[in-house]
Design a protein around this motif. Structure first.
Motif: not given
Length: 103
Positions: A65, A67, A70
């Motif tokens: 994952r 974002r 990040w």
């Protein structure tokens, strides 16, 4: 309890559009259990818990994952399967809790 257990967590589940229960483990939980993106994992079902552990040559892998805030991809598990119904006899769209052990 085994020394190998990294994290015990009660997890809220969901039911997908096909009626199968599912779990969703966020990056923070998996990082605490020392799981990395792309690692092979296996699922073991007992009467009392779902055990997720690192394993070799399994079709299940820790997903990733990302974002925008990040710097890199982080681990994610989004697993949906009729086998999870062992923890709840309910077939309707409902939320239930059961323990997850990360090994």
């Amino acid at each position: 309890m085994s020394k190998n257990i990294k994290l015990i967590r009660n997890l809220r589940t969901r039911v997908n559009k096909y009626g199968n229960p599912g779990i969703f483990l966020e990056p923070t939980v998996l990082e605490a259990g020392n799981f990395k993106v792309g690692e092979s994992i296996s699922y073991t079902f007992t009467n009392q818990a779902l055990i997720i552990k690192k394993d070799e040559d399994t079709p299940y892998k820790v997903a990733k994952r990302k974002r925008p805030s990040w710097p890199a991809h982080r681990p994610l598990i989004d697993y949906s399967n009729a086998d999870l119904a062992v923890f709840s006899p309910r077939k309707k769209k409902s939320i239930f809790w059961y323990p997850i052990l990360l090994l």
